[in-house]
Design a protein around this motif. Structure first.
Motif, PDB file in Angstrom:
ATOM      1  N   SER A  14      13.988 -29.179  42.923  1.00 30.31           N
ATOM      2  CA  SER A  14      14.185 -30.235  41.938  1.00 30.31           C
ATOM      3  C   SER A  14      14.326 -29.627  40.554  1.00 30.31           C
ATOM      4  O   SER A  14      13.759 -28.581  40.256  1.00 30.31           O
ATOM      5  CB  SER A  14      12.991 -31.188  41.934  1.00 30.31           C
ATOM      6  N   THR A  15      15.088 -30.305  39.718  1.00 33.00           N
ATOM      7  CA  THR A  15      15.282 -29.853  38.350  1.00 33.00           C
ATOM      8  C   THR A  15      15.140 -31.048  37.433  1.00 33.00           C
ATOM      9  O   THR A  15      15.774 -32.080  37.658  1.00 33.00           O
ATOM     10  CB  THR A  15      16.683 -29.227  38.161  1.00 33.00           C
ATOM     11  N   ILE A  16      14.310 -30.920  36.424  1.00 26.61           N
ATOM     12  CA  ILE A  16      14.143 -31.973  35.433  1.00 26.61           C
ATOM     13  C   ILE A  16      14.769 -31.498  34.136  1.00 26.61           C
ATOM     14  O   ILE A  16      14.471 -30.406  33.650  1.00 26.61           O
ATOM     15  CB  ILE A  16      12.653 -32.308  35.213  1.00 26.61           C
ATOM     16  N   THR A  18      15.582 -32.766  30.170  1.00 33.26           N
ATOM     17  CA  THR A  18      15.392 -33.756  29.114  1.00 33.26           C
ATOM     18  C   THR A  18      16.306 -33.397  27.957  1.00 33.26           C
ATOM     19  O   THR A  18      16.537 -32.221  27.674  1.00 33.26           O
ATOM     20  CB  THR A  18      13.937 -33.800  28.611  1.00 33.26           C
ATOM     21  N   ALA A  47      21.192 -37.694  41.135  1.00 36.07           N
ATOM     22  CA  ALA A  47      20.176 -37.692  40.076  1.00 36.07           C
ATOM     23  C   ALA A  47      19.551 -39.068  39.910  1.00 36.07           C
ATOM     24  O   ALA A  47      20.159 -40.090  40.196  1.00 36.07           O
ATOM     25  CB  ALA A  47      20.807 -37.260  38.757  1.00 36.07           C
ATOM     26  N   LYS A  49      18.362 -41.026  36.824  1.00 34.65           N
ATOM     27  CA  LYS A  49      18.419 -40.967  35.363  1.00 34.65           C
ATOM     28  C   LYS A  49      17.500 -42.017  34.766  1.00 34.65           C
ATOM     29  O   LYS A  49      17.457 -43.154  35.218  1.00 34.65           O
ATOM     30  CB  LYS A  49      19.837 -41.205  34.862  1.00 34.65           C
TER      31      LYS A  49
END
Length: 67
Positions: A14-16, A18, A47, A49
Motif C-alpha cells: 500500500s502507498t499513501i 498526501t 485508489a 481518494k
C-alpha cells in the motif's frame, strides 16, 4: 525518483500519498507527461481518494487564540 518508488510498491504494498496540490495539476508540476502518466496510472488505479476541503477559519488560528 517518485516513479521508482511507486513502481516498486505497485501491486506489492500500500502507498499513501498526501498533497495540497490537486491531482489534475500533477502533470504540470511533474513536468514530463510520460512520467506523470506512469505515476498517476499506478497511484490512481484502485485508489481510495479522500478529498478534504477547507471551510471556515484555520484550526491552527482558532486553537492559537488568533481569531
Amino acid at each position: 525518483d517518485l516513479l521508482e518508488v511507486v513502481e516498486e510498491r505497485h501491486g506489492h504494498a500500500s502507498t499513501i500519498v498526501t498533497s495540497q496540490l490537486p491531482v489534475d495539476l500533477w502533470h504540470e508540476q511533474i513536468g514530463d507527461p510520460t512520467i506523470a502518466d506512469a505515476i498517476l496510472d499506478r497511484l490512481v488505479h484502485n485508489a481510495h481518494k479522500i478529498n478534504l476541503s477547507m471551510k471556515g477559519e484555520s484550526m491552527r488560528k482558532k486553537y492559537a487564540g488568533l481569531t
